[in-house]
Design a protein around this motif. Sequence first.
Motif, PDB file in Angstrom:
ATOM      1  N   GLU A  65       0.846  -1.201   0.000  1.00 31.98           N
ATOM      2  CA  GLU A  65       0.000   0.000   0.000  1.00 31.98           C
ATOM      3  C   GLU A  65       0.880   1.249   0.000  1.00 31.98           C
ATOM      4  O   GLU A  65       1.906   1.296   0.693  1.00 31.98           O
ATOM      5  N   VAL A  66       0.468   2.251  -0.771  1.00 34.42           N
ATOM      6  CA  VAL A  66       1.073   3.581  -0.645  1.00 34.42           C
ATOM      7  C   VAL A  66       0.265   4.252   0.462  1.00 34.42           C
ATOM      8  O   VAL A  66      -0.830   4.738   0.249  1.00 34.42           O
ATOM      9  N   ILE A  67       0.814   4.218   1.691  1.00 31.19           N
ATOM     10  CA  ILE A  67       0.006   4.626   2.845  1.00 31.19           C
ATOM     11  C   ILE A  67      -0.027   6.140   3.061  1.00 31.19           C
ATOM     12  O   ILE A  67      -0.904   6.651   3.757  1.00 31.19           O
ATOM     13  N   LYS A  68       0.928   6.850   2.437  1.00 38.56           N
ATOM     14  CA  LYS A  68       0.952   8.297   2.649  1.00 38.56           C
ATOM     15  C   LYS A  68       1.705   8.978   1.513  1.00 38.56           C
ATOM     16  O   LYS A  68       2.674   8.438   0.983  1.00 38.56           O
ATOM     17  N   SER A  69       1.234  10.156   1.149  1.00 29.99           N
ATOM     18  CA  SER A  69       1.946  10.966   0.159  1.00 29.99           C
ATOM     19  C   SER A  69       1.857  12.426   0.570  1.00 29.99           C
ATOM     20  O   SER A  69       0.919  12.837   1.260  1.00 29.99           O
ATOM     21  N   LYS A  70       2.852  13.184   0.159  1.00 26.70           N
ATOM     22  CA  LYS A  70       2.866  14.615   0.474  1.00 26.70           C
ATOM     23  C   LYS A  70       3.569  15.374  -0.642  1.00 26.70           C
ATOM     24  O   LYS A  70       4.680  15.011  -1.047  1.00 26.70           O
TER      25      LYS A  70
END
Length: 198
Positions: A185-190
């Motif tokens: 999973e790509v759990i976070k992006s910013k």
Amino acid sequence: MAKKKQAGRRLEGWKAKTWFKVHAPETFSAAYIGDTISADPENMIGRVMNATLGEINNDYGKQHVKMKFRIDHVAGDAAYTEFVGHELTKDYLRSLVKRRSSRIDSHVIGTTKDGFRVHLTVTCYTLMAADSSQIHEIRKRVSARVAAFLAENEWRTVTESMVTGTLAKELMTDAKAVFPVRRIEVIKSKLIARAPAI
């Protein structure tokens, strides 16, 4: 007397403000994500709005994807945004953790083809406990693939791939070649920095 004057000023200030309908970027079909109020449209630029992917797509199964949008410009009574990041809910992440298995986090900072600087956190969940060398190799492969994906694609494509799970599926191939993997999973992006103006 002082209280009456103060109340009157608050009322006048409220009446001077206007409600604006806020929309997601074209990547998400400019979907309506809420309302905000302001006396001056210019003051709304940079304001961050939150919505879930489930609300945008009318899909209850995507309520765990929390998304952030920053108001970019205003036209009439409508405010338009840019996508600046997402995060999966803690409850959803807890549901993915299984006993006697490994969780491998990879933090990747890269630049997209169109010049957007971003930070992604990718998590890999194995079927069984992996040893340190296998963990290191999986993290290395995932990080390299994500960095290459960012360099080869524009921010809009990256955004779609992250929140829909397409990028995670592509990463499975490299990870499975090292050790049995249950889920990625790509759990976070910013979004760290926008593309420089031309």
